[in-house]
Design an enzyme around this catalytic site. Structure first.
Site, PDB file in Angstrom:
ATOM      1  N   GLY A   1      -5.530  -6.429  -8.745  1.00 59.57           N
ATOM      2  CA  GLY A   1      -5.997  -5.493  -7.722  1.00 59.57           C
ATOM      3  C   GLY A   1      -7.361  -5.847  -7.179  1.00 59.57           C
ATOM      4  O   GLY A   1      -7.507  -6.656  -6.261  1.00 59.57           O
TER       5      GLY A   1
ATOM      6  N   GLY B   1      -5.303  -3.348 -14.411  1.00 59.02           N
ATOM      7  CA  GLY B   1      -6.637  -2.833 -14.745  1.00 59.02           C
ATOM      8  C   GLY B   1      -7.635  -3.943 -14.987  1.00 59.02           C
ATOM      9  O   GLY B   1      -7.719  -4.473 -16.092  1.00 59.02           O
TER      10      GLY B   1
ATOM     11  N   LYS C   1       0.866  -1.170   0.000  1.00 56.47           N
ATOM     12  CA  LYS C   1       0.000   0.000   0.000  1.00 56.47           C
ATOM     13  C   LYS C   1       0.909   1.228   0.000  1.00 56.47           C
ATOM     14  O   LYS C   1       2.017   1.181   0.529  1.00 56.47           O
ATOM     15  CB  LYS C   1      -0.875  -0.035   1.262  1.00 56.47           C
ATOM     16  CG  LYS C   1      -1.686   1.216   1.483  1.00 56.47           C
ATOM     17  CD  LYS C   1      -3.080   0.908   1.996  1.00 56.47           C
ATOM     18  CE  LYS C   1      -3.940   2.167   2.075  1.00 56.47           C
ATOM     19  NZ  LYS C   1      -4.353   2.682   0.760  1.00 56.47           N
TER      20      LYS C   1
ATOM     21  N   CYS D   1      -2.513   8.906  -7.883  1.00 57.16           N
ATOM     22  CA  CYS D   1      -3.681   8.753  -7.012  1.00 57.16           C
ATOM     23  C   CYS D   1      -4.681   9.860  -7.313  1.00 57.16           C
ATOM     24  O   CYS D   1      -4.352  11.045  -7.209  1.00 57.16           O
ATOM     25  CB  CYS D   1      -3.303   8.808  -5.541  1.00 57.16           C
ATOM     26  SG  CYS D   1      -4.774   8.741  -4.482  1.00 57.16           S
TER      27      CYS D   1
ATOM     28  N   THR E   1      -6.369   4.018 -11.222  1.00 55.62           N
ATOM     29  CA  THR E   1      -7.819   4.078 -11.437  1.00 55.62           C
ATOM     30  C   THR E   1      -8.228   5.267 -12.301  1.00 55.62           C
ATOM     31  O   THR E   1      -7.543   6.278 -12.376  1.00 55.62           O
ATOM     32  CB  THR E   1      -8.552   4.201 -10.094  1.00 55.62           C
ATOM     33  OG1 THR E   1      -8.017   5.311  -9.375  1.00 55.62           O
ATOM     34  CG2 THR E   1      -8.385   2.942  -9.267  1.00 55.62           C
TER      35      THR E   1
ATOM     36  N   ASN F   1       3.834   6.318  -6.840  1.00 55.08           N
ATOM     37  CA  ASN F   1       2.426   6.597  -7.083  1.00 55.08           C
ATOM     38  C   ASN F   1       2.312   8.054  -7.490  1.00 55.08           C
ATOM     39  O   ASN F   1       2.285   8.945  -6.644  1.00 55.08           O
ATOM     40  CB  ASN F   1       1.608   6.310  -5.821  1.00 55.08           C
ATOM     41  CG  ASN F   1       0.122   6.549  -6.018  1.00 55.08           C
ATOM     42  OD1 ASN F   1      -0.309   6.967  -7.096  1.00 55.08           O
ATOM     43  ND2 ASN F   1      -0.667   6.291  -4.995  1.00 55.08           N
TER      44      ASN F   1
ATOM     45  N   LYS G   1       4.148   4.626 -11.750  1.00 56.63           N
ATOM     46  CA  LYS G   1       2.777   4.139 -11.968  1.00 56.63           C
ATOM     47  C   LYS G   1       1.949   5.248 -12.583  1.00 56.63           C
ATOM     48  O   LYS G   1       1.749   6.312 -11.988  1.00 56.63           O
ATOM     49  CB  LYS G   1       2.158   3.686 -10.652  1.00 56.63           C
ATOM     50  CG  LYS G   1       0.767   3.067 -10.825  1.00 56.63           C
ATOM     51  CD  LYS G   1       0.320   2.332  -9.578  1.00 56.63           C
ATOM     52  CE  LYS G   1      -1.072   1.741  -9.738  1.00 56.63           C
ATOM     53  NZ  LYS G   1      -1.491   0.994  -8.545  1.00 56.63           N
TER      54      LYS G   1
ATOM     55  N   ASN H   1     -13.534   4.001  -5.630  1.00 55.42           N
ATOM     56  CA  ASN H   1     -13.016   4.165  -4.279  1.00 55.42           C
ATOM     57  C   ASN H   1     -12.374   5.521  -4.102  1.00 55.42           C
ATOM     58  O   ASN H   1     -11.861   6.113  -5.044  1.00 55.42           O
ATOM     59  CB  ASN H   1     -12.010   3.057  -3.946  1.00 55.42           C
ATOM     60  CG  ASN H   1     -10.609   3.393  -4.415  1.00 55.42           C
ATOM     61  OD1 ASN H   1      -9.898   4.183  -3.792  1.00 55.42           O
ATOM     62  ND2 ASN H   1     -10.207   2.817  -5.534  1.00 55.42           N
TER      63      ASN H   1
ATOM     64  N   LEU I   1      -5.351   7.402   0.555  1.00 56.45           N
ATOM     65  CA  LEU I   1      -4.012   6.958   0.975  1.00 56.45           C
ATOM     66  C   LEU I   1      -3.863   6.795   2.488  1.00 56.45           C
ATOM     67  O   LEU I   1      -2.809   7.090   3.053  1.00 56.45           O
ATOM     68  CB  LEU I   1      -2.927   7.911   0.451  1.00 56.45           C
ATOM     69  CG  LEU I   1      -2.806   8.039  -1.065  1.00 56.45           C
ATOM     70  CD1 LEU I   1      -1.721   9.040  -1.421  1.00 56.45           C
ATOM     71  CD2 LEU I   1      -2.516   6.702  -1.719  1.00 56.45           C
TER      72      LEU I   1
END
Lengths: 319, 280
Positions: free
Chosen positions: A268, A246, A46, A132, A195, A129, A167, A70, A74
């Site tokens: 995921g 995905g 995570k 996000c 996402t 990341n 990512k 969602n 974080l």
């Protein structure tokens, strides 16, 4: 001939191409109570931030057709607690590579996180990341701007010898431009996609279904978008190792991503639907290859057959 | 307070045979599964996470708290109300088929070491978990009373289960078709006020499960009267294993650190001390 599932992404060699995606697998321990997570190709943690984050208000998730929205924000224990309470378990694992996913609010934060992790063994790669969609600062701000992406990756690149994975966010007009920028900055590997920004509405109450109004869409609903983006980036940058993400629910989905150019994948949302999905995916992948007398998943990568008139048809990338 | 047997024992995931599946009231169904490990390990207040659709629709599992378990026969029972896509699909499952089950999950009800008296207050589909808890408490010599609330007579479920356990039942319905008309919390308030003795913190607990307004009212009552109380919450869930952080509830920040103000209903809950919850 026996099937060898191992794959190479630049300097990073995995025992198989099936990884678990950041944010869907905690830090590995929870799912280890259900099956031996040593079978996985890699575990992506995570997102870790410098300080602990409380996350967003509830409600945070809502199911949509073939997907889920969602907005977690974080929520995580923060870097120091991660090092103390979460990393020891991951380091004890024999099979999977450990990939730490980092989320910063500024370039400096990413650099600080990276530096601190340098003091620890048992981390095989970093995933940045930069995508996000649910944070006010950091995250997607970087991932939608090629110049920022390049600068961030370059700064992180300078302070670690570990493979750096960027990512990517799908919430951009031109995914290839962002991919190129991350590569220019020195990213060894690209993972895509995070996402898709979405919104679900309760028309009885005239309210959004999740507290932050918008959230990130995942699950089978986004698979075609992810495949398209993997294929586009692979065409443009055939030498760059890609991790496809995905809506992967089964082995067939994995092969689709590999045909489009991914050398490995991350599972995921499927972890929520079927906690043993990665186990079944690995079995299925082995079967798929055996049935076709293939000895390695590497022979699928980028082999999507496309019409000749398309310029830049993926070149053969040997694993 | 401490949990009787510590934290939940190991969960399992497998395809459990459906032994019985029947409609028990309008929109309410009872499902009995053969799940020996779950039956042996589950504690009152815990839940199971069920995959309702076979092929991706609905995508996510649905959490259901247990009505009761029988370790001898290896069966578990839960009751659900059809409220959306997931439960609608589940209602079509027939006896003899299998459903993909994950459980037991979550933190069970706790009770003080010298518990002598307990009130159970359940509203709607919050009633079933009180049956499991009631049996447990009765088997341990605790004096129990049950207060059941629902919109209407037909939805006052599980009354016979409490009778079988020799637990006195008091009922309130919104429309007055059964028991007292109005809120079950008001009913509880009246009964508590009439009791000759005030319970001590060590010897009494109020256990609460139901719709949010009811739980909030019951939690307020407990606070006003200085009674220990526990609530069992419901929230939409992703993984139910503590990984997705999707099912959080906001808790009062003290004594926990501010970054821990959102706690997972699946892991730190579904049972919480009533005073910990920030009701929204």
């Amino acid at each position: 001939m026996a099937v060898d599932l191992s794959v190479r992404l630049g300097k990073l060699t995995l025992q198989n191409p099936v990884m678990v995606a950041s944010g869907t697998f905690g830090y590995g321990e929870e799912y280890h109570r259900l099956y031996d997570v040593n079978i996985l190709g890699a575990i992506v943690t995570k997102s870790i931030s410098l300080k602990a984050r409380p996350g967003n208000p509830a409600p945070r998730i809502y199911e949509t057709p073939s997907g889920m929205l969602n907005s977690i924000g974080l929520q995580n224990v923060g870097l120091e607690a991660f090092l103390k309470t979460k990393l020891p378990f991951l380091r004890r694992l024999k099979g999977p590579k450990v990939i730490v996913n980092l989320a910063g609010e500024s370039v400096t934060e990413y650099v600080t996180l990276t530096r601190r992790l340098e003091e620890y063994d048992g981390i095989d790669a970093l995933e940045l990341n930069i995508s996000c969609p649910n944070c006010e600062r950091g995250g997607i701000e970087f991932g939608v701007d090629p110049a920022l992406t390049e600068r961030l990756v370059a700064k992180v690149r300078r302070v670690t010898r570990r493979p750096v994975i960027a990512k990517l966010s799908p919430n951009v007009t031109n995914i290839v431009a962002i991919a190129r920028a991350a590569r220019e900055g020195g990213a060894d590997i690209l993972s895509l996609i995070n996402t898709l920004l979405g919104l679900a509405v309760d028309s009885k109450a005239w309210r959004p279904r999740i507290a932050t109004v918008t959230g990130g869409l995942s699950g089978p609903a986004i698979k075609p978008v992810a495949l398209r983006m993997v294929w586009q980036v692979h065409r443009a940058l055939p030498k760059v190792p890609l991790i496809g993400i995905g809506g992967i629910m089964n082995a067939e989905d994995v092969t689709e991503f590999m045909l489009c150019g991914a050398s490995a994948v991350q599972v995921g949302t499927a972890n929520y639907v079927n906690p043993k999905a990665p186990v079944e995916i690995l079995q299925g992948l082995r079967r798929y290859l055996t049935m076709r007398s293939l000895t390695s998943p590497r022979s699928l990568v980028g082999k999507l057959e496309t019409p000749r008139h398309l310029k830049g048809v993926p070149q053969v990338v040997s694993g | 307070m401490k949990s009787v047997e510590g934290l939940p024992l190991g969960m399992v995931q497998f395809k459990a045979p459906v032994l019985a599946h029947r409609r028990m009231a309008r929109d309410h169904y009872l499902m009995r599964l053969s799940a020996p490990l779950v039956a042996r390990r589950a504690l009152p207040g815990q839940f199971v996470h069920v995959r309702c659709g076979k092929e991706g629709s609905p995508l996510l599992r649905r959490p259901f708290s247990l009505l009761d378990v029988n370790p001898k026969t290896g069966t578990i029972d839960f009751i659900y109300k059809v409220v959306g896509v997931g439960t609608r699909v589940l209602a079509d499952v027939r006896s003899g088929e299998r459903v993909d089950l994950l459980g037991p999950l979550g933190r069970p009800f706790e009770f003080p070491s010298h518990l002598e008296n307990a009130d159970l207050i359940g509203g709607g589909v919050g009633i079933p978990p009180m049956v499991f808890l009631g049996r447990w408490l009765r088997e341990r010599g605790v004096e129990v009373e049950a207060f059941l609330g629902a919109r209407t007579k037909e939805w006052v479920i599980c009354v016979s289960d409490f009778k079988r356990l020799k637990i006195p039942v008091r009922i309130a319905t919104d429309d007055g078709t059964l028991g007292r008309r109005g809120s079950v919390v008001e009913l509880l308030k009246t009964v508590i006020a009439r009791r000759p003795e005030r319970p001590t913190k060590q010897s009494y607990t109020l256990y609460i499960c139901g719709p949010t307004p009811m739980m909030r009212a019951a939690a307020n009552l407990a606070r006003q009267r200085n009674l220990p109380a526990q609530v069992s919450l419901e929230e939409r869930m992703g993984c139910a294993m503590g990984c997705c952080m999707g099912c959080v509830v906001e808790v009062t920040t003290e004594p926990v650190a501010s970054h821990a103000r959102f706690q997972r209903v699946c892991t730190e809950g579904p049972v919480f001390p009533a005073e910990a919850i920030c009701w929204r």
